[in-house]
Motif scaffolding. Structure first.
Motif, short mmCIF file in Angstrom:
data_model
loop_
_atom_site.label_atom_id
_atom_site.label_comp_id
_atom_site.label_asym_id
_atom_site.label_seq_id
_atom_site.Cartn_x
_atom_site.Cartn_y
_atom_site.Cartn_z
N LYS A 26 0.84 -1.20 0.00
CA LYS A 26 0.00 0.00 0.00
C LYS A 26 0.88 1.26 0.00
O LYS A 26 0.60 2.22 -0.73
CB LYS A 26 -0.90 -0.02 1.24
N GLU A 27 1.94 1.24 0.78
CA GLU A 27 2.83 2.38 0.86
C GLU A 27 3.52 2.64 -0.47
O GLU A 27 3.79 3.79 -0.84
CB GLU A 27 3.87 2.14 1.96
N GLY B 69 2.24 1.97 -3.40
CA GLY B 69 1.29 2.15 -4.49
C GLY B 69 1.11 0.91 -5.34
O GLY B 69 0.75 1.01 -6.51
N LEU B 70 1.34 -0.26 -4.74
CA LEU B 70 1.24 -1.53 -5.47
C LEU B 70 0.01 -2.32 -5.01
O LEU B 70 0.04 -3.54 -4.96
CB LEU B 70 2.52 -2.35 -5.24
N GLY B 71 -1.05 -1.63 -4.72
CA GLY B 71 -2.21 -2.31 -4.16
C GLY B 71 -2.08 -2.34 -2.65
O GLY B 71 -1.94 -1.30 -2.00
N GLY B 72 -2.12 -3.54 -2.07
CA GLY B 72 -1.91 -3.66 -0.64
C GLY B 72 -3.11 -3.23 0.18
O GLY B 72 -4.22 -3.04 -0.35
N TYR B 73 -2.88 -3.04 1.46
CA TYR B 73 -3.97 -2.83 2.41
C TYR B 73 -3.55 -1.84 3.48
O TYR B 73 -2.36 -1.64 3.76
CB TYR B 73 -4.34 -4.14 3.11
N ASP B 74 -4.54 -1.26 4.13
CA ASP B 74 -4.31 -0.60 5.41
C ASP B 74 -4.29 -1.65 6.51
O ASP B 74 -4.98 -2.68 6.41
CB ASP B 74 -5.42 0.41 5.71
N LEU B 75 -3.51 -1.39 7.55
CA LEU B 75 -3.63 -2.17 8.77
C LEU B 75 -4.75 -1.53 9.59
O LEU B 75 -4.68 -0.33 9.91
CB LEU B 75 -2.33 -2.17 9.58
N ASN B 76 -5.79 -2.29 9.87
CA ASN B 76 -6.97 -1.75 10.54
C ASN B 76 -7.19 -2.41 11.89
O ASN B 76 -6.98 -3.62 12.04
CB ASN B 76 -8.22 -1.95 9.67
#
Length: 748
Positions: A169-170, A172-179
């Motif tokens: 995510k950081e 810019g390759l897709g990814g996720y937030d840690l929620n």
């Protein structure tokens, strides 16, 4: 499942075709060549606890753990290393190991399926419920969606927040937030902030059970808030923060069936993409790269620590968030203890291995709060049947989450290692892992107020209102408040007994109606009339003839003779004269269906309309139950004993116990004699036998050295006089083995 059969077989890991280990840095990139390079071995551990260590150290390769025997899928490199460390390692035929073992055959099929799913496109994973082949485990997207739904359905109890990005995510390759899902009823004003329970799961991507367990815990609390007094008390008195997927990028890889541990950072081990990334549980700042062999500096290793402390965005987010939750309560010296009144708990939920680990993990010196940490770990172990031990006893490690929670901040911190394998079958997860760990997590939430103090007091166990349970009943119904009170609710470590508890001093009952005191406190008496032992039973008749209709909360708490109070246990009672009278107690019976090496037990009584039954099974001497109307277990040939508890939703319980015969493998018997003429000795194991088959070959080891002979008779000349250690293993036609160890003295 915690069964006493010495050869209880464990599920076959679907990850065995990758077989990476703590000591193995060369992970083949081609699946076919990897499978061809691996062979099946059985290793004799020095003790049951040592078998846990071996199983965890080589958990990627784990096929089976049978008391002191661990079965692994290894290459020659790892075999040589194990033998150099002094282990008795015997190659076995994998097809023969799986013969007549239905649970292992099924697991082998899952393994084959997982190889096929590796080519599945990630976009296709969201088209069906659950991880492919494991419907009981939600995907990353499904986990996030369920958590968001909790926050939407219960806005007064839950909120959903991002604490930072994953690596992809950081970049810019897709990814996720840690929620993080935050649970707690904060509708009332409080003078002091509530104690906090923080838990994270899926820090290692391939550990399927972990996120599912923490998600089930969250759902249990909110769904039972109105009807369960314990859930209501926990959410009113605690704030609970749950990071369900601490490594979402890696978890997405693991959902394809790949044994993925690290995050997916492409800057490390870029030439071998399936080995890229950082082990997030070696990347935390506190004591990062503090000891030799506590982590790896090789980028392609599974325990690669990263180039610097907290280099990874996932770890940065976790550290930032946890430090915002907890005050630093420890001094700067390693010997500084945290104050005993320190509130809060930090839990890191992992798999597999069946362990509760507590600080330290970098040194064998006991933590300053070791007595309190050990006590609480053994409490958790009593709920789960797992082994409690200092993390360093498993293996030394640095840069771990325990360093953040306890070593840096002084918060009592624990690692739960759930189940037996990363890819736990849904049957085992639902039958054992989830229900027993759910009880441990509920207990953790209760003790989070003063976790160094409260576990010293007695526990109120199995509190129930027989005749009412979760149902509304008319005034004056025949109701009995029942519980077991124990100051010794601990699971002993393998290397010694539990510390003796104190005799129970008092047990008190307080009743509340609409949040206010109702009547006077009641001192409860034990069934035998006198409090004089660490374990007592309570059976108290409730006279509700003059109680107004409404909902009541019954709160029970116990104290030992040292003055320690344990956690409060609660039950909710609803009186309604329009409610039907309680039904009769349920019937309990079951049938057994056994095949070679395994049995299925099925309860025969169906619940009547409007009633709900729960089932707990205790196999042989196990104190930790299996759950569900039907359960399965495996073991050796012989007499098995099963106890079934059936309870209806009026908390009326019936118990039945049966013994039955199970056909299955029988261990070979190793007999060996010897005679010596000075330094030359002749060893004879020809009288060894296998009661249900034949002895196929022998493995000899003298003073740690493996010999080439596979015969029953061995002639050997020692190089010098003195005491000698001779080990011989007899291996039968099903590759079960028994070992005989001789300590002999030879003279010039």
């Amino acid at each position: 499942m915690k069964l006493t059969s010495a050869m209880m077989l464990l599920a076959l890991s679907v990850s065995t075709s990758y077989a990476t280990t703590q000591s193995h840095s060369q992970l083949p990139s081609d699946v076919a060549s990897t499978t061809n390079s691996l062979k099946t071995y059985r290793i004799l551990a020095d003790s049951a606890q040592h078998s846990y260590q071996l199983a965890h150290e080589y958990h990627d390769a784990l096929i089976d753990r049978q008391n002191r025997f661990v079965t692994l899928l290894l290459d020659e490199h790892d075999v040589d290393k194990l033998r150099e460390r002094g282990h008795l390692v015997v190659q076995v035929e994998s097809k023969q190991v799986l013969k007549n073992q239905p649970h292992l055959q099924q697991a082998l099929q899952q393994k084959t399926t997982s190889k096929l799913t590796r080519s599945t496109k990630l976009s296709n994973l969201n088209e069906s419920a659950g991880i492919p082949g494991f419907a009981c485990y939600p995907t990353v997207e499904e986990t996030y969606q369920q958590a968001q739904n909790i926050a939407k359905r219960y806005p007064q109890l839950a909120s959903w927040r991002s604490i930072g990005p994953s690596w992809q995510k950081e970049q810019g390759l897709g990814g996720y937030d840690l929620n993080v899902l935050v649970l707690g009823d904060n509708s009332k004003k409080r003078k002091k902030p509530k104690p906090i329970l923080f838990m994270q799961s899926a820090l290692h991507a391939r550990e399927y059970t972990t996120a599912a367990t923490t998600l089930a815990f969250a759902n249990y609390l909110v769904d039972n808030y109105q009807s369960n007094a314990d859930a209501q008390w926990i959410l009113q008195e605690r704030d609970i923060h749950i990071l369900f997927v601490a490594n979402p990028d890696g978890r997405k890889q693991a959902e394809t069936g790949v044994s993925w541990r690290k995050n997916t950072n492409e800057n490390y081990c870029a030439d071998t993409p399936q080995r890229r990334g950082v082990d997030l549980n070696r990347n935390f700042s506190y004591e990062w790269f503090a000891i030799d062999n506590g982590s790896s500096g090789e980028q392609c290793d599974q325990t690669y620590r990263g180039p610097v402390a907290a280099s990874e965005p996932e770890v940065q987010a976790i550290e930032r968030y946890v430090r915002s939750l907890f005050e630093d309560r420890r001094g700067d010296l390693p010997t500084d203890p945290a104050p005993l009144d320190t509130p809060g708990l930090f839990l890191d939920i992992h798999s597999a291995g069946g362990m509760i680990l507590y600080p330290f993990d970098t040194t064998y010196e006991p933590a300053p709060n070791e007595p309190q940490l050990k006590q609480l770990a053994q409490r958790f172990a009593a709920f789960t049947g797992y082994r409690a031990m200092p993390a360093v006893d498993l293996y030394p490690a640095d840069g771990t989450s325990l360093g953040l929670g306890y070593s840096e901040l002084g918060v009592p911190s624990f690692v739960f290692e759930l189940g037996r394998t990363f890819f736990e079958s849904c049957q085992d997860y639902q039958q054992e892992v989830l229900p027993n760990n759910l009880q441990a997590l509920l207990y953790a939430a209760k003790v989070a107020g003063t976790p160094y103090i409260t576990p010293q007091g007695p526990e109120v166990l199995d509190l129930r209102i027989s005749g009412a349970g979760s149902m509304a009943v008319p005034q004056g119904s025949e109701l009995t408040l029942q519980a077991k009170i124990s100051d010794e609710f601990l699971l002993a470590p393998d290397n010694g007994p539990i510390e003796a508890g104190q005799a129970i001093k008092k047990v008190r009952l307080r009743v509340e109606r609409n949040g206010k005191k109702f009547g006077k406190k009641v001192k409860l008496s034990p069934v035998d009339g006198v409090f004089d032992t660490p374990e007592e039973f309570i059976s108290h008749t409730l006279d509700t003839r003059y109680w107004p209709n409404g909902t009541y909360t019954l709160i029970v708490q116990a104290q030992d003779r040292n003055g320690n109070w344990g956690v409060k246990a609660t039950q909710q009672l609803t009186l309604d004269n329009n409610a039907p009278a309680p039904v009769s107690a349920p019937e309990a019976n079951f049938i057994t269906e056994c095949v070679y090496g395994g049995c299925a037990l099925t309860a025969t009584k169906e619940p009547i309309q409007g009633d709900a039954l729960t089932y707990k099974w205790y196999i042989n001497e196990s104190e930790v139950p299996l759950h569900g109307p039907s359960v399965q277990f495996w073991g050796l040939k012989g007499t098995q004993t099963a106890k079934l508890e059936v309870e209806n939703n009026y908390a009326q319980r019936t118990i039945i116990e049966k013994s039955f015969e199970m056909d299955g493998p029988v261990l070979p018997v190793t007999n060996v004699s010897y005679e010596c003429d000075k330094l030359r000795c002749r060893f004879d194991a020809s009288k060894s036998y296998d009661p249900d088959g034949s002895i196929e070959f022998f493995v000899w080891r003298i003073n740690g050295e493996y010999l080439s002979s596979r015969e029953a008779i061995l002639e050997y000349e020692f190089s010098q006089a003195g005491e000698q250690k001779v080990e011989v293993a007899a291996i039968d036609n099903e590759y079960y083995l028994s070992v005989k160890t001789l300590l002999i003295t030879v003279n010039e």
